[in-house]
Write a protein that holds these residues in place. Structure first.
Motif, PDB file in Angstrom:
ATOM      1  N   GLY A 263       0.838  -1.198   0.000  1.00 19.58           N
ATOM      2  CA  GLY A 263       0.000   0.000   0.000  1.00 19.58           C
ATOM      3  C   GLY A 263       0.868   1.240   0.000  1.00 19.58           C
TER       4      GLY A 263
ATOM      5  N   HIS B 284      -6.378   0.567   4.716  1.00 15.83           N
ATOM      6  CA  HIS B 284      -5.406  -0.103   5.589  1.00 15.83           C
ATOM      7  C   HIS B 284      -6.083  -1.184   6.430  1.00 15.83           C
TER       8      HIS B 284
ATOM      9  N   TYR C 262       1.266  -8.191   3.647  1.00 17.24           N
ATOM     10  CA  TYR C 262       1.009  -6.772   3.427  1.00 17.24           C
ATOM     11  C   TYR C 262       2.074  -5.888   4.043  1.00 17.24           C
TER      12      TYR C 262
ATOM     13  N   TYR D  92       3.369  -1.458   3.736  1.00 19.10           N
ATOM     14  CA  TYR D  92       2.872  -0.179   3.249  1.00 19.10           C
ATOM     15  C   TYR D  92       3.864   0.940   3.534  1.00 19.10           C
TER      16      TYR D  92
ATOM     17  N   GLU E 177       3.580   5.168   4.247  1.00 18.35           N
ATOM     18  CA  GLU E 177       2.665   6.270   4.510  1.00 18.35           C
ATOM     19  C   GLU E 177       3.416   7.591   4.427  1.00 18.35           C
TER      20      GLU E 177
ATOM     21  N   GLY F 207      -3.417   1.957  -3.476  1.00 19.70           N
ATOM     22  CA  GLY F 207      -3.160   3.306  -2.993  1.00 19.70           C
ATOM     23  C   GLY F 207      -4.116   4.298  -3.608  1.00 19.70           C
TER      24      GLY F 207
END
Length: 345
Positions: free
Chosen positions: A48, A63, A77, A79, A81, A105
């Motif tokens: 992500g 999320h 998973y 990610y 940010e 995203g």
């Protein structure tokens, strides 16, 4: 809602079709290079990419769905940010080079550039929040958005039943389709109860500026609003301080404002993500608009439980909510999707 869109990108962005020159070499069928995923035992590798913290309301729903899928063992998973728009495509490429099979995203601020990256990795699936539709020439790039107008409409019915002044204030970020459609649905629901309700509508020109949203809400209260539509953070704080009610959006904040937030329209990203995971696993992921999976009939949105407002909402409003919710789910009633900018009335 997210904070990727910039003011310069708002004009004319609604449903423009991007030129697909960089995607001309892609096939019109599903993604090649993902054979046998349906038979593989290992979790799908998903990344992500978010420009805000994962606690932010819009991104938090994506999320949360990803963490749920990981908890089931369906995906692995990771990610990033707080990724700036200028760094967004670089991070996309890094995850693609690391072998992630599905990248999720929001690319509202880098629409063209993100699609060019996807064209360079035809064997990787991209599922991105976007104001544009999919391009069939770019087979590995699908789009989504939070079409939660069904739940917004129901929350409007409750708001319309709770306003004593017949005056509702609405504070939004930017007047873009993703916001406009929810506001229109909310207004339609409120008018189901009282056709004579007036609305004060204002946009603060930011995706995250709680002080500005709060001051805008204060001004609306001064102009007689006794219920506020809190599309942005900060509005419920104003409502709480001045003793009026608020209606939430995307997430349920009633636990933070137990005497203020009477209802919320919730977004559930799980149906959207689960569909994409299944398609990638089957080797059949292709360009599509995943927006439909945010509809209430697909489990993508709902009205939050009344919680602390049990017994405080008029019975006729609750009966109408139940009637309309059932009709929305069985397809006999449709909430209009109106992407035009709402006005005070």
């Amino acid at each position: 809602m997210n904070n990727l869109k910039t003011t310069s990108q708002l004009s004319g962005m609604t449903r423009r079709r991007l030129l697909a020159t960089s995607a001309a070499a892609l096939t019109m069928t599903g993604i090649v290079g993902l054979p046998g995923r349906a038979l593989a035992a290992e979790p799908l590798k998903v990344a992500g990419i978010y420009t805000v913290p994962v606690e932010q309301q819009w991104v938090s729903r994506i999320h949360k769905a990803a963490e749920t899928a990981q908890g089931r063992g369906d995906i692995e998973y990771t990610y990033s940010e707080n990724v700036s728009n200028t760094d967004y495509t670089r991070v996309m490429r890094e995850y693609a080079e690391q072998g992630y099979q599905l990248i999720i995203g929001e690319v509202f601020g880098v629409e063209q550039e993100a699609r060019e990256v996807a064209a360079d990795y035809p064997n990787i699936a991209f599922l991105m929040g976007s104001s544009f539709k999919q391009d069939d020439a770019l087979a590995n790039f699908s789009v989504f958005d939070n079409y939660i107008q069904d739940a917004s409409y129901l929350s409007g019915i409750i708001a319309g039943s709770l306003t004593k002044a017949g005056n509702i204030g609405m504070v939004g970020g930017f007047p873009i389709p993703e916001v406009n459609r929810l506001m229109h649905a909310f207004m339609a629901g409120a008018r189901e109860i009282n056709p004579d309700i007036t609305f004060q509508v204002s946009f603060i020109g930011s995706w995250f500026d709680p002080p500005k949203a709060k001051e805008t809400a204060f001004a609306m209260i001064e102009q007689g609003a006794d219920v506020l539509y809190a599309e942005r953070f900060g509005v419920s704080d104003a409502a709480q301080e001045r003793g009026v009610l608020a209606i939430g959006n995307v997430i349920d904040t009633q636990s933070d404002y137990p005497d203020t937030v009477a209802a919320s329209a919730l977004w559930h990203f799980e149906p959207t993500l689960d569909k994409a995971i299944a398609e990638v696993q089957a080797g059949s992921f292709t360009a599509a608009d995943y927006g439909v999976y945010s509809f209430m009939s697909e489990g993508g949105s709902s009205l939050a439980p009344l919680g602390t407002f049990e017994g405080k909402v008029p019975e006729d409003a609750l009966a109408l909510v139940a009637e309309r919710e059932a009709a929305i789910k069985d397809g006999s009633f449709s909430v209009e999707i109106n992407d035009e900018e709402p006005r005070s009335s």
